[in-house]
Design a protein around this motif. Sequence first.
Motif, mmCIF file in Angstrom:
data_model
loop_
_atom_site.group_PDB
_atom_site.id
_atom_site.type_symbol
_atom_site.label_atom_id
_atom_site.label_comp_id
_atom_site.label_asym_id
_atom_site.label_seq_id
_atom_site.Cartn_x
_atom_site.Cartn_y
_atom_site.Cartn_z
ATOM 1 N N LYS A 13 0.804 -1.228 0.000
ATOM 2 C CA LYS A 13 0.000 0.000 0.000
ATOM 3 C C LYS A 13 0.832 1.270 0.000
ATOM 4 C CE LYS A 13 -1.916 -0.762 3.932
ATOM 5 N NZ LYS A 13 -1.258 -1.967 4.352
ATOM 6 N N GLY A 32 -1.236 4.653 8.736
ATOM 7 C CA GLY A 32 -0.532 3.705 9.599
ATOM 8 C C GLY A 32 0.562 4.415 10.388
ATOM 9 N N ALA A 33 1.220 5.390 9.729
ATOM 10 C CA ALA A 33 2.288 6.150 10.404
ATOM 11 C C ALA A 33 1.716 6.926 11.583
ATOM 12 C CB ALA A 33 2.947 7.105 9.409
ATOM 13 N N TYR A 35 -0.892 5.981 13.517
ATOM 14 C CA TYR A 35 -1.071 5.030 14.626
ATOM 15 C C TYR A 35 0.283 4.621 15.209
ATOM 16 C CZ TYR A 35 -6.028 4.672 13.644
ATOM 17 O OH TYR A 35 -7.357 4.967 13.486
ATOM 18 N N ARG A 36 1.276 4.524 14.342
ATOM 19 C CA ARG A 36 2.610 4.179 14.823
ATOM 20 C C ARG A 36 3.168 5.288 15.714
ATOM 21 N NH1 ARG A 36 5.645 0.146 12.215
ATOM 22 N NH2 ARG A 36 4.404 -1.031 10.720
ATOM 23 N N VAL A 96 1.568 -1.834 17.747
ATOM 24 C CA VAL A 96 0.649 -0.878 17.107
ATOM 25 C C VAL A 96 -0.761 -1.438 16.880
ATOM 26 C CG1 VAL A 96 1.474 -1.379 14.748
ATOM 27 C CG2 VAL A 96 0.413 0.803 15.218
ATOM 28 N N SER A 100 -4.015 0.505 18.195
ATOM 29 C CA SER A 100 -4.979 1.020 17.209
ATOM 30 C C SER A 100 -6.342 0.333 17.300
ATOM 31 C CB SER A 100 -4.407 0.904 15.788
ATOM 32 O OG SER A 100 -4.156 -0.438 15.481
ATOM 33 N N ARG A 106 -8.990 5.421 17.970
ATOM 34 C CA ARG A 106 -9.461 5.545 16.585
ATOM 35 C C ARG A 106 -10.295 6.814 16.399
ATOM 36 N NH1 ARG A 106 -7.689 1.350 14.036
ATOM 37 N NH2 ARG A 106 -8.488 2.223 12.107
ATOM 38 N N GLY A 126 -4.341 2.902 4.389
ATOM 39 C CA GLY A 126 -4.612 2.440 5.745
ATOM 40 C C GLY A 126 -5.361 1.126 5.750
ATOM 41 N N ARG A 127 -6.261 0.996 6.731
ATOM 42 C CA ARG A 127 -7.040 -0.236 6.861
ATOM 43 C C ARG A 127 -8.536 0.024 6.716
ATOM 44 N NH1 ARG A 127 -2.335 -1.070 7.481
ATOM 45 N NH2 ARG A 127 -1.277 -2.802 8.506
ATOM 46 N N ILE A 129 -9.919 3.188 5.376
ATOM 47 C CA ILE A 129 -10.136 4.474 4.687
ATOM 48 C C ILE A 129 -11.407 4.418 3.845
ATOM 49 C CG2 ILE A 129 -9.108 6.248 3.212
ATOM 50 C CD1 ILE A 129 -7.548 5.584 5.822
ATOM 51 N N ARG A 154 8.236 -7.948 3.535
ATOM 52 C CA ARG A 154 8.600 -7.277 4.790
ATOM 53 C C ARG A 154 10.006 -7.676 5.235
ATOM 54 N NH1 ARG A 154 4.485 -4.029 7.532
ATOM 55 N NH2 ARG A 154 4.353 -2.677 5.733
ATOM 56 N N ARG A 177 -0.965 -10.021 13.044
ATOM 57 C CA ARG A 177 -1.393 -8.647 12.811
ATOM 58 C C ARG A 177 -2.684 -8.621 11.980
ATOM 59 N NH1 ARG A 177 1.212 -3.588 11.246
ATOM 60 N NH2 ARG A 177 2.844 -4.490 9.988
ATOM 61 N N ASP A 181 -6.041 -6.910 13.309
ATOM 62 C CA ASP A 181 -6.608 -5.778 12.562
ATOM 63 C C ASP A 181 -7.995 -6.119 11.984
ATOM 64 O OD1 ASP A 181 -4.272 -4.448 13.112
ATOM 65 O OD2 ASP A 181 -3.395 -4.691 11.117
ATOM 66 N N ARG A 184 -10.973 -6.591 15.155
ATOM 67 C CA ARG A 184 -11.309 -5.600 16.186
ATOM 68 C C ARG A 184 -12.744 -5.106 15.981
ATOM 69 N NH1 ARG A 184 -7.078 -1.872 13.464
ATOM 70 N NH2 ARG A 184 -8.343 -1.012 11.803
#
Length: 225
Positions: A13, A32-33, A35-36, A96, A100, A106, A126-127, A129, A154, A177, A181, A184
């Motif tokens: 992404k 994401g940045a 939330y990080r 994270v 999050s 949120r 993001g997740r 958006i 990664r 993760r 994610d 939730r």
Amino acid sequence: MIVAIDGPAGAGKSTVARMVADSRGWTYIDTGAMYRAVTLLALEQDIALDDEEELGQLAGNAEIGFKPGSEGVPRVFAGCREVTADIRRQDVTHSVSQVSAHPEVRRAMLEKQRRLLESGDTVVDGRDIGTVVCPGADVKIYLTATVAERAGRRRLELEEKGDAISQEQMEREIRERDEYDSSRRVAPLKAADDAVVIDTTEMNIDQVVAAVTEIIDKAQEGAAG
Ligand code: DC
């Protein structure tokens, strides 16, 4: 025009969003940045990761901002402190998802993200958006790939930074993760009903950028005509 790009970790992404935004001179927002950055501050301030109230306050008070960096990679700030490198630390990555998942965190991020989206043509990744932050986005894309492929990508990224991790461990972390994610209560990771889903497992980055560019071009033509 707002282009929303969602998907799980390692789907490509941020690289794709950055390249597309760069090629058009549009703003890129990496949620994401954000939330990080909150997670980094929480770790530094020794806030328990299950203390929703404290974390919500921290998120509400955090002044998270972006400035253009080299090669389209945005620099990330918490107040006037640059946190671009620190938010990619492994301890932040490991915490994270937990931070999050809190609804109060949120809520605070949603407000900030919507404000950032007022600035004009933007690519935002993001997740949630396309589903929550900007359900009216002009273009919605959901990027995905197999766990093995995402873990491989990664690992390469980490290797470039001098961190080695086995494929097996990385796959385990990615699965954890994904699970966190997606399950939730508030704004879980999922494709919006009207998102274009692209499986990037067999694609290189240029092919994904070309596919996304074509979708945006069509949407622009549609809007103009
Ligand atoms: O994209 P990333 O790996 O930098 O995102 C870090 C974490 O932030 C991810 O595990 C879930 C969370 N996140 C989120 O919940 N909602 C978003 N819009 C973006 C990220």
